[in-house]
Design a protein around this motif. Sequence first.
Motif, PDB file in Angstrom:
ATOM      1  N   VAL A 137       0.864  -1.175   0.000  1.00  0.00           N
ATOM      2  CA  VAL A 137       0.000   0.000   0.000  1.00  0.00           C
ATOM      3  C   VAL A 137       0.901   1.227   0.000  1.00  0.00           C
ATOM      4  O   VAL A 137       1.828   1.327   0.803  1.00  0.00           O
ATOM      5  CB  VAL A 137      -0.911   0.007   1.252  1.00  0.00           C
ATOM      6  CG1 VAL A 137      -1.734   1.280   1.328  1.00  0.00           C
ATOM      7  CG2 VAL A 137      -1.798  -1.227   1.263  1.00  0.00           C
ATOM      8  N   LYS A 138       0.638   2.164  -0.905  1.00  0.00           N
ATOM      9  CA  LYS A 138       1.446   3.381  -0.970  1.00  0.00           C
ATOM     10  C   LYS A 138       1.325   4.153   0.334  1.00  0.00           C
ATOM     11  O   LYS A 138       0.242   4.207   0.927  1.00  0.00           O
ATOM     12  CB  LYS A 138       0.984   4.274  -2.112  1.00  0.00           C
ATOM     13  CG  LYS A 138       1.370   3.795  -3.483  1.00  0.00           C
ATOM     14  CD  LYS A 138       0.665   4.646  -4.511  1.00  0.00           C
ATOM     15  CE  LYS A 138       1.575   5.309  -5.457  1.00  0.00           C
ATOM     16  NZ  LYS A 138       0.867   6.088  -6.476  1.00  0.00           N
ATOM     17  N   PRO A 139       2.417   4.771   0.771  1.00  0.00           N
ATOM     18  CA  PRO A 139       2.337   5.571   1.995  1.00  0.00           C
ATOM     19  C   PRO A 139       1.474   6.815   1.796  1.00  0.00           C
ATOM     20  O   PRO A 139       1.316   7.315   0.682  1.00  0.00           O
ATOM     21  CB  PRO A 139       3.793   5.960   2.276  1.00  0.00           C
ATOM     22  CG  PRO A 139       4.541   5.688   1.030  1.00  0.00           C
ATOM     23  CD  PRO A 139       3.753   4.717   0.222  1.00  0.00           C
ATOM     24  N   GLU A 140       0.937   7.302   2.893  1.00  0.00           N
ATOM     25  CA  GLU A 140       0.144   8.522   2.878  1.00  0.00           C
ATOM     26  C   GLU A 140       1.100   9.718   2.883  1.00  0.00           C
ATOM     27  O   GLU A 140       2.045   9.767   3.676  1.00  0.00           O
ATOM     28  CB  GLU A 140      -0.739   8.560   4.129  1.00  0.00           C
ATOM     29  CG  GLU A 140      -1.553   9.808   4.285  1.00  0.00           C
ATOM     30  CD  GLU A 140      -2.291   9.853   5.624  1.00  0.00           C
ATOM     31  OE1 GLU A 140      -2.932  10.896   5.871  1.00  0.00           O
ATOM     32  OE2 GLU A 140      -2.223   8.885   6.410  1.00  0.00           O
ATOM     33  N   SER A 184       1.984   2.254   5.724  1.00  0.00           N
ATOM     34  CA  SER A 184       0.802   1.507   6.166  1.00  0.00           C
ATOM     35  C   SER A 184       0.993   0.867   7.538  1.00  0.00           C
ATOM     36  O   SER A 184       0.026   0.595   8.231  1.00  0.00           O
ATOM     37  CB  SER A 184       0.420   0.442   5.132  1.00  0.00           C
ATOM     38  OG  SER A 184       1.478  -0.475   4.965  1.00  0.00           O
ATOM     39  N   ASN A 185       2.239   0.671   7.975  1.00  0.00           N
ATOM     40  CA  ASN A 185       2.503   0.106   9.301  1.00  0.00           C
ATOM     41  C   ASN A 185       2.618   1.191  10.375  1.00  0.00           C
ATOM     42  O   ASN A 185       2.975   0.914  11.512  1.00  0.00           O
ATOM     43  CB  ASN A 185       3.767  -0.755   9.286  1.00  0.00           C
ATOM     44  CG  ASN A 185       5.010   0.038   8.933  1.00  0.00           C
ATOM     45  OD1 ASN A 185       4.944   1.243   8.704  1.00  0.00           O
ATOM     46  ND2 ASN A 185       6.148  -0.649   8.879  1.00  0.00           N
TER      47      ASN A 185
END
Length: 183
Positions: free
Chosen positions: A3-6, A29-30
């Motif tokens: 998942v791409k980071p925010e 995402s972690n």
Amino acid sequence: MPVKPEVLKVTPTARSRLFQVEELKLRFSNGVERTYERLASRGNGAVMIVAVDAQEHVILIREYAGGIEDYTLTLPKGLIDPGETPHIAADRELKEEAGFGANRLHTLKKMTAAPNYMGHRITVIIARDLYPCKLEGDEPEPMEVIRWPLARLDELVLQDEFTEGRAIAALYMTRHFLAVEGQ
């Protein structure tokens, strides 16, 4: 698939006539947060042209490269101006830098150079069915044009003055494309 980071925040930290450095604050995402620096992508991108003549020679140019403070042997290339498509820009740059136009253009691939640090992309375009045509460009001095047999590509990449990784990759991809297309 990860998942791409925010993206939490983008902050310009330095700007020159050509470049803008940005600080990019991300949350993965972690939950881990990191700050990256990058050269921001501006403009419309760039093109690199692999011009192949009727004798299966590639058209190379010798130009001064400020980054290495020396002359280098490479492929014609340049920025895509506002309102231009990559093919129009490739044809214009080929005319400005090497003195040839092309009746056939084919987009081979969009490439990056150092994607961890730069957002810049360059579109590699194969130009064929060449004809003489010179346009005035923005180069500070005339470029030396060299024709090199594509069949001797392995020798070219060993030349001391031929060092640009994007040009090397573009030529190997072109050789493969032309071999497959010819089947």
